[in-house]
Design a protein around this motif. Structure first.
Motif, PDB file in Angstrom:
ATOM      1  N   VAL A  44       0.904  -1.152  -0.038  1.00  0.00           N
ATOM      2  CA  VAL A  44       0.127   0.122  -0.082  1.00  0.00           C
ATOM      3  C   VAL A  44       0.788   1.190   0.068  1.00  0.00           C
ATOM      4  O   VAL A  44       1.915   1.120   0.260  1.00  0.00           O
ATOM      5  CB  VAL A  44      -0.979  -0.017   1.216  1.00  0.00           C
ATOM      6  CG1 VAL A  44      -2.143  -1.051   1.153  1.00  0.00           C
ATOM      7  CG2 VAL A  44      -0.395   0.138   2.637  1.00  0.00           C
ATOM      8  N   ALA A  45       0.397   2.263  -0.401  1.00  0.00           N
ATOM      9  CA  ALA A  45       0.971   3.754  -0.408  1.00  0.00           C
ATOM     10  C   ALA A  45       1.293   4.135   0.884  1.00  0.00           C
ATOM     11  O   ALA A  45       2.234   4.738   1.291  1.00  0.00           O
ATOM     12  CB  ALA A  45       0.254   4.693  -1.294  1.00  0.00           C
ATOM     13  N   PRO A  51       6.259   1.997 -19.909  1.00  0.00           N
ATOM     14  CA  PRO A  51       7.284   2.695 -20.872  1.00  0.00           C
ATOM     15  C   PRO A  51       8.197   3.550 -20.061  1.00  0.00           C
ATOM     16  O   PRO A  51       9.151   3.853 -20.406  1.00  0.00           O
ATOM     17  CB  PRO A  51       6.528   3.148 -21.922  1.00  0.00           C
ATOM     18  CG  PRO A  51       5.187   3.112 -21.494  1.00  0.00           C
ATOM     19  CD  PRO A  51       4.917   2.073 -20.396  1.00  0.00           C
ATOM     20  N   THR A  52       7.605   4.297 -19.022  1.00  0.00           N
ATOM     21  CA  THR A  52       8.166   5.262 -18.468  1.00  0.00           C
ATOM     22  C   THR A  52       8.168   5.281 -16.816  1.00  0.00           C
ATOM     23  O   THR A  52       8.201   6.012 -16.014  1.00  0.00           O
ATOM     24  CB  THR A  52       7.634   6.633 -18.649  1.00  0.00           C
ATOM     25  OG1 THR A  52       6.211   6.898 -18.509  1.00  0.00           O
ATOM     26  CG2 THR A  52       7.755   7.222 -20.232  1.00  0.00           C
ATOM     27  N   GLY A  53       7.987   3.917 -16.313  1.00  0.00           N
ATOM     28  CA  GLY A  53       7.957   3.729 -14.694  1.00  0.00           C
ATOM     29  C   GLY A  53       6.484   3.672 -14.297  1.00  0.00           C
ATOM     30  O   GLY A  53       5.484   3.638 -15.053  1.00  0.00           O
ATOM     31  N   GLY A  54       6.561   3.326 -13.075  1.00  0.00           N
ATOM     32  CA  GLY A  54       5.002   3.231 -12.512  1.00  0.00           C
ATOM     33  C   GLY A  54       5.153   2.748 -11.210  1.00  0.00           C
ATOM     34  O   GLY A  54       6.364   2.768 -10.490  1.00  0.00           O
ATOM     35  N   PHE A  55       4.028   2.439 -10.458  1.00  0.00           N
ATOM     36  CA  PHE A  55       3.790   1.968  -9.213  1.00  0.00           C
ATOM     37  C   PHE A  55       3.299   0.521  -9.079  1.00  0.00           C
ATOM     38  O   PHE A  55       2.225   0.295  -9.316  1.00  0.00           O
ATOM     39  CB  PHE A  55       2.804   2.870  -8.227  1.00  0.00           C
ATOM     40  CG  PHE A  55       3.444   4.140  -8.076  1.00  0.00           C
ATOM     41  CD1 PHE A  55       3.930   4.550  -7.089  1.00  0.00           C
ATOM     42  CD2 PHE A  55       3.537   5.175  -9.362  1.00  0.00           C
ATOM     43  CE1 PHE A  55       4.281   6.157  -6.824  1.00  0.00           C
ATOM     44  CE2 PHE A  55       3.789   6.523  -9.199  1.00  0.00           C
ATOM     45  CZ  PHE A  55       4.416   6.888  -8.056  1.00  0.00           C
ATOM     46  N   PRO A  56       4.372  -0.391  -8.901  1.00  0.00           N
ATOM     47  CA  PRO A  56       4.247  -1.870  -8.715  1.00  0.00           C
ATOM     48  C   PRO A  56       3.508  -2.323  -7.484  1.00  0.00           C
ATOM     49  O   PRO A  56       3.867  -1.536  -6.566  1.00  0.00           O
ATOM     50  CB  PRO A  56       5.434  -2.630  -8.743  1.00  0.00           C
ATOM     51  CG  PRO A  56       6.193  -1.631  -8.309  1.00  0.00           C
ATOM     52  CD  PRO A  56       5.944  -0.241  -8.739  1.00  0.00           C
ATOM     53  N   VAL A  59       0.320   0.192 -11.695  1.00  0.00           N
ATOM     54  CA  VAL A  59      -0.126   1.649 -12.352  1.00  0.00           C
ATOM     55  C   VAL A  59       1.003   2.149 -13.036  1.00  0.00           C
ATOM     56  O   VAL A  59       1.816   2.529 -12.449  1.00  0.00           O
ATOM     57  CB  VAL A  59      -0.880   2.439 -11.391  1.00  0.00           C
ATOM     58  CG1 VAL A  59      -1.359   3.711 -11.988  1.00  0.00           C
ATOM     59  CG2 VAL A  59      -1.874   1.736 -10.379  1.00  0.00           C
ATOM     60  N   CYS A  60       1.179   2.010 -14.344  1.00  0.00           N
ATOM     61  CA  CYS A  60       2.129   2.844 -15.155  1.00  0.00           C
ATOM     62  C   CYS A  60       1.839   4.362 -15.229  1.00  0.00           C
ATOM     63  O   CYS A  60       0.411   4.746 -15.352  1.00  0.00           O
ATOM     64  CB  CYS A  60       2.007   2.343 -16.418  1.00  0.00           C
ATOM     65  SG  CYS A  60       2.293   0.501 -16.713  1.00  0.00           S
TER      66      CYS A  60
END
Length: 185
Positions: free
Chosen positions: A103-104, A167-172, A180-181
């Protein structure tokens, strides 16, 4: 709406650029950008334990915001998509260690109903960016250069534990198996 005070526990989420393909064993499913509904990601909501206090303060699915220092933060329910809406309550548990590890944020509270922890994910919306700080996340216009650390959500990849296909990163979310890319603005 009553404002409640609690202790914010910061969970570390890593944002990295994509490099290489998915890890062995990952099978990915990507949603198309036009059809992305970030408020209904399969697997986002872990099972809710019964009899955990806090239903009136932090109901699962509520859009929330918090302010103040981490040792005396306030949590309040806000309108989903409002400028202060940075998080969604995805689970309520007794202690912070019971939140899904990916979780965040974790927000421990001692409310009138009893002690509990609200487990929070970022409240992504297709039309906005989130300005993500160490403790807070708030909605921002993607072109607003006065807002630091703006992330624009692009798509959701299911059945993955990494952001390697972004393609430009994200939140696995490796435990709940979705990513979420995002694109840094």
């Amino acid at each position: 709406m009553a404002i409640k005070r609690g202790v914010l526990l910061i969970a570390v989420m890593i944002t990295a650029s994509a490099c290489g393909g998915p890890h062995a064993g990952d099978t990915t499913t990507t949603s198309t950008p036009a059809a992305v509904d970030f408020s209904h990601i399969p697997g986002q909501y872990p099972p809710q334990a019964t009899n955990v206090p806090g239903e009136s303060v932090a109901p699962v699915g509520a859009c929330v915001s918090f302010d103040g220092p981490s040792n005396n933060a306030t949590l309040r329910i806000v309108e989903c998509g409002s400028p202060t809406n940075g998080y969604t309550v995805i689970q309520r548990v007794y202690t912070p260690d019971q939140c899904a590890p990916d979780v965040a944020q974790k927000f421990y509270m001692n409310a009138d109903e009893g002690q509990f922890t609200a487990c929070l994910d970022y409240a992504w919306k297709s039309a906005d960016c989130l300005s993500i700080g160490k403790v807070t996340a708030i909605r921002a216009k993607c072109e607003d250069t006065t807002m630091p650390n703006r992330e624009k959500p692009l798509k959701v990849i299911l059945n993955t534990t990494t952001n390697a296909d972004c393609p430009t990163g994200g939140f696995p979310h490796p435990v709940r198996k979705f990513t979420v890319c995002t694109e840094t603005q």
